[in-house]
Design a protein around this motif. Sequence first.
Motif, PDB file in Angstrom:
ATOM      1  N   ASN A  36      -5.556  14.027  -2.424  1.00  0.00           N
ATOM      2  CA  ASN A  36      -5.616  15.126  -3.396  1.00  0.00           C
ATOM      3  C   ASN A  36      -5.532  14.607  -4.832  1.00  0.00           C
ATOM      4  N   ILE A  37      -4.707  13.581  -5.040  1.00  0.00           N
ATOM      5  CA  ILE A  37      -4.625  12.977  -6.370  1.00  0.00           C
ATOM      6  C   ILE A  37      -5.962  12.351  -6.745  1.00  0.00           C
ATOM      7  N   THR A  79      -7.138   0.871   3.627  1.00  0.00           N
ATOM      8  CA  THR A  79      -6.335  -0.177   4.247  1.00  0.00           C
ATOM      9  C   THR A  79      -5.174   0.370   5.065  1.00  0.00           C
ATOM     10  N   ASN A  80      -4.927   1.695   4.946  1.00  0.00           N
ATOM     11  CA  ASN A  80      -3.824   2.302   5.710  1.00  0.00           C
ATOM     12  C   ASN A  80      -4.221   2.480   7.182  1.00  0.00           C
ATOM     13  N   ALA A 115       5.605  11.780   7.502  1.00  0.00           N
ATOM     14  CA  ALA A 115       5.737  11.409   6.089  1.00  0.00           C
ATOM     15  C   ALA A 115       4.515  10.630   5.616  1.00  0.00           C
ATOM     16  N   ASP A 116       4.022   9.715   6.481  1.00  0.00           N
ATOM     17  CA  ASP A 116       2.830   8.931   6.129  1.00  0.00           C
ATOM     18  C   ASP A 116       1.614   9.835   5.976  1.00  0.00           C
ATOM     19  N   ASN A 117       1.495  10.807   6.883  1.00  0.00           N
ATOM     20  CA  ASN A 117       0.374  11.754   6.790  1.00  0.00           C
ATOM     21  C   ASN A 117       0.459  12.565   5.497  1.00  0.00           C
ATOM     22  N   GLN A 118       1.687  12.939   5.137  1.00  0.00           N
ATOM     23  CA  GLN A 118       1.875  13.732   3.917  1.00  0.00           C
ATOM     24  C   GLN A 118       1.484  12.935   2.681  1.00  0.00           C
ATOM     25  N   THR A 119       1.960  11.684   2.587  1.00  0.00           N
ATOM     26  CA  THR A 119       1.632  10.861   1.420  1.00  0.00           C
ATOM     27  C   THR A 119       0.144  10.537   1.390  1.00  0.00           C
ATOM     28  N   LEU A 174       4.196   6.802  -3.297  1.00  0.00           N
ATOM     29  CA  LEU A 174       2.989   7.402  -2.722  1.00  0.00           C
ATOM     30  C   LEU A 174       2.157   6.417  -1.916  1.00  0.00           C
ATOM     31  N   SER A 175       2.547   5.163  -1.956  1.00  0.00           N
ATOM     32  CA  SER A 175       1.782   4.143  -1.239  1.00  0.00           C
ATOM     33  C   SER A 175       2.672   2.961  -0.924  1.00  0.00           C
ATOM     34  N   GLU A 176       2.313   2.225   0.141  1.00  0.00           N
ATOM     35  CA  GLU A 176       3.025   0.985   0.453  1.00  0.00           C
ATOM     36  C   GLU A 176       2.787  -0.047  -0.636  1.00  0.00           C
ATOM     37  N   ASN A 177       1.695   0.139  -1.362  1.00  0.00           N
ATOM     38  CA  ASN A 177       1.386  -0.727  -2.500  1.00  0.00           C
ATOM     39  C   ASN A 177       2.196  -0.236  -3.696  1.00  0.00           C
ATOM     40  N   ASP A 178       3.261  -0.940  -4.013  1.00  0.00           N
ATOM     41  CA  ASP A 178       4.158  -0.526  -5.097  1.00  0.00           C
ATOM     42  C   ASP A 178       3.429  -0.454  -6.436  1.00  0.00           C
ATOM     43  N   GLU A 179       2.491  -1.374  -6.646  1.00  0.00           N
ATOM     44  CA  GLU A 179       1.758  -1.405  -7.910  1.00  0.00           C
ATOM     45  C   GLU A 179       0.900  -0.155  -8.074  1.00  0.00           C
TER      46      GLU A 179
END
Length: 250
Positions: A61-62, A249-250, A51-55, A133-138
């Motif tokens: 891509n974004i 940072t990931n 899942a982490d690799n996918q996001t 899409l990220s651990e960073n909610d913001e």
Amino acid sequence: MIIFFRKIRQKMLTENKFSKYLLYAIGEIVLVVIGILIALWINNWNNQRLADNQTTNFLKNIKEDLVSDTLEFDLRIDFYKEFIAEKKKLLSLSSYEKINTDSLSVLISATYALYEINNTTFTKVTNLGISKLSENDELSKKIYNYYTIELKTFSEYINWEKEATGYEGRYWSNFQNEYEFIIDENDEFPKFQDSITNRQNLIKLITEPKGRNQILLDYYRKKRILAKYQEMKKISSELINEIVIGLNTN
């Protein structure tokens, strides 16, 4: 291994060592439970890794989609800056007698440079039901805002520009009956007005209130469209930088 445990169990039963067998049975159950828990942990870890690799791939891509947006925004910004500057120069004149007809025709040219935001990757994300899409909610919130709120507002501006410019194009070519359009200087079609009369009619068209108002409306709308493109470029550029930081940072 299973045969080994079975032999031990049978030996304990034949020797009537029930208490030891009970402890052994409990130990065997504990081992089985631990094995199951380990297997579940490994499975969950693997699923989370996928899942982490996918996001991460979606974020990359974004970022590329946003880079594409900023490049396209730049092209439109350059177009509108040049177009507005030329119209402003002509609108600032109090007399058009010394301006050639080709330059004057810029005032009644109905043109635009439109762009649709590239939301290919985000569409895939929403179709998969991914809400983070990220651990960073913001950062996740900003990405979703860009492709929902900002995209909707931007599309409204673009539709406004398209519809209004279309109307102006029809006005200059169909609704007025004074200036004869010259589509191609080299065509062999007969002209029903000589060039001097046609030029005078063009000047009349762009200096009388109705025509002047059309030109001014187009000028001020183009300025607002330019400002919107500049705003969208700023938002997308900042978002690119935040995504790059998030990926590093990931």
